[in-house]
Design an enzyme around this catalytic site. Structure first.
Site, short mmCIF file in Angstrom:
data_model
loop_
_atom_site.label_atom_id
_atom_site.label_comp_id
_atom_site.label_asym_id
_atom_site.label_seq_id
_atom_site.Cartn_x
_atom_site.Cartn_y
_atom_site.Cartn_z
N CYS A 9 0.22 7.85 -10.01
CA CYS A 9 0.81 6.95 -9.02
C CYS A 9 0.97 7.71 -7.70
O CYS A 9 1.39 8.86 -7.70
CB CYS A 9 2.17 6.49 -9.53
N LEU A 10 0.63 7.04 -6.60
CA LEU A 10 0.76 7.71 -5.30
C LEU A 10 2.22 8.04 -4.98
O LEU A 10 2.48 8.92 -4.17
CB LEU A 10 0.15 6.83 -4.19
N HIS A 65 0.07 -2.01 -13.51
CA HIS A 65 0.84 -0.94 -12.86
C HIS A 65 1.38 -1.40 -11.50
O HIS A 65 2.55 -1.21 -11.18
CB HIS A 65 -0.08 0.29 -12.72
N GLU A 66 0.49 -2.03 -10.71
CA GLU A 66 0.90 -2.44 -9.35
C GLU A 66 1.89 -3.61 -9.39
O GLU A 66 2.83 -3.66 -8.60
CB GLU A 66 -0.32 -2.81 -8.50
N HIS A 74 5.31 -2.46 -9.94
CA HIS A 74 5.98 -1.96 -8.73
C HIS A 74 6.73 -3.08 -8.02
O HIS A 74 7.82 -2.88 -7.49
CB HIS A 74 4.96 -1.39 -7.74
N GLN A 100 5.85 0.37 -2.31
CA GLN A 100 5.64 1.82 -2.13
C GLN A 100 5.59 2.25 -0.68
O GLN A 100 5.72 3.43 -0.37
CB GLN A 100 4.32 2.25 -2.81
N GLY A 106 -4.76 2.05 -6.32
CA GLY A 106 -3.92 0.88 -6.12
C GLY A 106 -2.66 1.24 -5.34
O GLY A 106 -2.25 2.40 -5.32
ZN ZN Z 1 2.12 3.35 -8.65
#
Ligand code: ZN
Length: 169
Positions: free
Chosen positions: A91-92, A133-134, A137, A50, A45
């Site tokens: 997480c990226l 989670h997304e 963000h 991000q 995701g």
């Molecule tokens: Zn993340």
């Protein structure tokens, strides 16, 4: 086009994303670029925040085959279960860090697709976790905020040190 992913503790990850007012070619291109970036980084995701775009767009693919992309514009959790599950998250924007976070085990999310059409996703398991989670963000939250202060400070120190080392190279 592959986009650059911001790395925790970058303060831009704490910005709050604005709703998309018009789903147009620009937003469709952003979603495509985000998918390319997510697949390239082996993530499940990615939120626009991000990649330093403060708009409410997320992309998700939790399939094993990596061919079931979901684009959600202005996503909103409209229903959720009251059961919490503990699930390991990564997480990226927080590379190589994984830890358990509590999330609802079922959510219903309403969003617009790339054509600007509204749709609803009902999800449990990994997809439910990933959507929460997304969407977090988009409200400026990174999953490490759910961890203890001690753990969060350790992660912060580690990633800042790594960024410094990479900057020297
Ligand atoms: Zn993340």
């Amino acid at each position: 086009m592959k986009l650059e992913i911001l790395c925790y503790p970058d303060a831009r990850l704490n910005k709050i994303a604005e709703p998309v007012l018009q789903v147009d070619e620009r937003i469709a291109q952003l979603a495509d670029d985000m998918l390319e970036t997510m697949y390239d980084a082996n993530g499940v995701g990615l939120a626009a925040i991000q990649v330093n775009v403060q708009e409410r767009v997320i992309v998700v693919d939790v399939s094993q085959t990596r061919d079931e992309p979901l684009v959600l514009i202005n996503p909103q959790i409209v229903e959720h279960s009251n059961t919490l599950i503990l699930h390991e998250e990564g997480c990226l924007s927080v590379p190589d860090i994984y830890d358990d976070v509590e999330r609802w085990d079922w959510v219903a999310v309403e969003a617009l697709d790339k054509q600007g059409k509204s749709f609803r996703v009902e999800a449990d398991g990994l997809l439910a976790v990933c959507l929460q989670h997304e969407i977090d963000h988009l409200d400026g939250h990174v999953f490490v905020e759910y961890l203890s202060t001690l753990k969060r400070n350790r992660i912060r120190t580690k990633l800042l040190k790594r960024a410094r080392e990479q900057g020297k190279q």
